[in-house]
Design an enzyme around this catalytic site. Structure first.
Site, mmCIF file in Angstrom:
data_model
loop_
_atom_site.group_PDB
_atom_site.id
_atom_site.type_symbol
_atom_site.label_atom_id
_atom_site.label_comp_id
_atom_site.label_asym_id
_atom_site.label_seq_id
_atom_site.Cartn_x
_atom_site.Cartn_y
_atom_site.Cartn_z
ATOM 1 N N HIS A 26 1.376 5.136 -2.400
ATOM 2 C CA HIS A 26 0.918 6.005 -3.493
ATOM 3 C C HIS A 26 2.067 6.742 -4.168
ATOM 4 O O HIS A 26 1.832 7.591 -5.031
ATOM 5 C CB HIS A 26 -0.092 7.014 -2.962
ATOM 6 N N ASP A 42 1.794 3.490 3.094
ATOM 7 C CA ASP A 42 0.807 4.443 2.587
ATOM 8 C C ASP A 42 1.511 5.743 2.204
ATOM 9 O O ASP A 42 0.966 6.848 2.359
ATOM 10 C CB ASP A 42 -0.284 4.702 3.624
ATOM 11 N N ASN A 79 -7.533 4.131 10.796
ATOM 12 C CA ASN A 79 -7.553 5.401 10.076
ATOM 13 C C ASN A 79 -8.603 5.344 8.981
ATOM 14 O O ASN A 79 -8.735 4.333 8.285
ATOM 15 C CB ASN A 79 -6.184 5.701 9.482
ATOM 16 N N GLY A 113 -2.007 10.140 3.697
ATOM 17 C CA GLY A 113 -0.859 9.290 3.461
ATOM 18 C C GLY A 113 0.286 9.655 4.384
ATOM 19 O O GLY A 113 0.128 10.370 5.379
ATOM 20 N N HIS A 134 0.855 -1.196 0.000
ATOM 21 C CA HIS A 134 0.000 0.000 0.000
ATOM 22 C C HIS A 134 0.885 1.238 0.000
ATOM 23 O O HIS A 134 1.371 1.678 1.043
ATOM 24 C CB HIS A 134 -0.920 -0.012 1.212
ATOM 25 N N HIS A 177 -11.927 2.830 4.711
ATOM 26 C CA HIS A 177 -12.604 4.084 4.364
ATOM 27 C C HIS A 177 -14.095 3.930 4.636
ATOM 28 O O HIS A 177 -14.933 4.171 3.775
ATOM 29 C CB HIS A 177 -12.346 4.446 2.904
ATOM 30 N N ASP A 218 4.246 5.050 11.654
ATOM 31 C CA ASP A 218 5.035 6.275 11.607
ATOM 32 C C ASP A 218 4.920 7.076 12.899
ATOM 33 O O ASP A 218 5.526 8.147 13.028
ATOM 34 C CB ASP A 218 4.621 7.142 10.410
ATOM 35 N N GLY A 219 4.137 6.566 13.856
ATOM 36 C CA GLY A 219 3.951 7.281 15.113
ATOM 37 C C GLY A 219 2.937 8.397 15.025
ATOM 38 O O GLY A 219 2.670 9.074 16.026
#
Length: 388
Positions: free
Chosen positions: A68, A280, A226, A316, A66, A202, A254-255
């Site tokens: 982009h 992401d 998320n 992202g 995943h 989503h 990523d925290g």
């Protein structure tokens, strides 16, 4: 360590090989791009090339299912050459295989993206191998659209997916859908026949609707926690269904997207074998703070944190998998042996490529990462060739 081209009939010695979820000594042979494990002390042919791993740890190449984009390239506008640019950046960070995540877009632009993927696939390219495409939409809930263009979201449409898959010649491997969108549960049931793994996300779906989607064949939850309805004690919703069921959970470590405590909770609830570490990442990955875009959306990156310029909603990440590895170790206190499957074996199993990738086994693709004492990237092998 020799970092020249690795072709075939080569042997990596003096390293600790990650086999069966543990490190052990041995000799790793690479023949025609495939792996062969030999015992320590194996008699290497005199005419073979020997690579000294210099006591590095040798693990499977990382797999990002995943993302982009990166280094100024957005997947929705990426040419075949751009895919190579992304792949070379990824390779430096330990990612040896990846899926290009196409954000919800027009039919024409999605078709164009598929065409660029095929151009890439049919030519010799450097860097991490692009295994196929991930469609993030367009069958998503408007209330949890994130960076998706609302006017392009639509109800479930298996015929459109079949069209895309036929055009991609089977290259679409993964798709994110929202369980509550009309026609999606029925579409999920048909996706397996198209060779596509379904993930739910989503979404503001309630618990029952989410569990129905999972019963229909959904195998994962997209960036868990998320862009989805949160768990409540009276209505566990989609997040509760993802945690309770047997689906894989994508996590962005990523925290920012998930608190370290939430990462620990997901891993403790799901078990290590059901967690997939994704990035992401967007086109800003590998670049300084500034103004970028994600699909049609303007994005502002400050202190490495990407958010939509219009709403401030997170859009992202700028994460790479080498950083995700170190974050997982820091967040959880788990050992390297325990963490590695979340970047290797688990994503390979989820999208159905474990027969060739995701672990160090005889006959599998020679996709490898060499880690130093601080678990930094010391070398990367892709398809039997040392990336430089």
């Amino acid at each position: 360590m020799n970092v020249e081209g690795i072709m075939k009939d080569q042997y990596i010695v003096n390293g600790e090989i990650y086999v069966g979820n543990r490190f052990e000594s041995g000799v790793l042979g690479i023949h025609d791009g495939k792996l062969q494990i030999y015992p320590e002390g194996f008699a290497i042919p005199e005419d073979a090339e020997v690579i000294d791993a210099d006591k590095k740890k040798i693990v499977p190449g990382f797999i990002d299912i995943h993302t982009h984009g990166a280094v100024g390239v957005d997947v929705n506008g990426a040419t075949a050459d751009d895919y190579e640019k992304i792949g070379c950046f990824f390779a430096k960070n330990g990612t040896t295989s990846w899926l290009a995540s196409v954000l919800t877009d027009t039919i024409e632009q999605t078709e164009w993206c598929i065409g660029q993927y095929k151009d890439y696939r049919d030519s010799e390219r450097k860097g991490a191998k692009l295994m196929g495409l991930h469609l993030e939409g367009p069958f998503l809930a408007k209330e949890y659209k994130g960076a998706m263009p609302e006017e392009l979201l639509q109800k479930g449409n298996i015929e459109l997916v079949k069209h895309y898959q036929e055009l991609a010649e089977g290259g679409i491997r993964y798709i994110t859908v929202s369980p509550e969108v009309e026609g999606v549960p029925e579409m999920i049931s048909a996706l397996g026949g198209q060779g596509i793994t379904a993930a739910i996300g989503h979404s503001g779906a309630d618990y029952a609707t989410s569990m129905e989607a999972i019963a229909c064949g959904a195998k994962a939850a997209t960036h868990t926690g998320n862009a989805m309805r949160l768990l409540h004690q009276h209505e566990p919703a989609i997040w509760g269904a993802a945690l309770e069921s047997d689906v894989y959970c994508e996590v962005i470590c990523d925290g920012r997207h998930l608190h370290p405590g939430t990462v620990r909770l997901i891993i403790k609830t799901k078990g290590i074998d059901k967690v997939v570490a994704i990035t992401d990442s967007i086109m800003a990955a590998g670049l300084p703070d500034g103004n970028y875009h994600l699909g049609v959306n303007a994005v502002v990156v400050e202190d490495g944190d990407a958010k939509l310029a219009t709403t401030g909603v997170r859009a992202g990440s700028t994460l790479t998998q080498n950083v995700a590895l170190k974050n997982l170790l820091s967040f959880t206190g788990l050992s390297l042996e325990e963490v590695i499957p979340m970047l290797t074996e688990n994503p390979a199993r989820l999208i159905g490529v474990y027969d060739s990738k995701g672990s160090i086994e005889n006959g599998k693709d020679a996709d490898l990462v060499l880690l130093d004492e601080e678990n930094g990237i010391a070398g990367v092998v892709i398809g039997g060739v040392m990336f430089k």
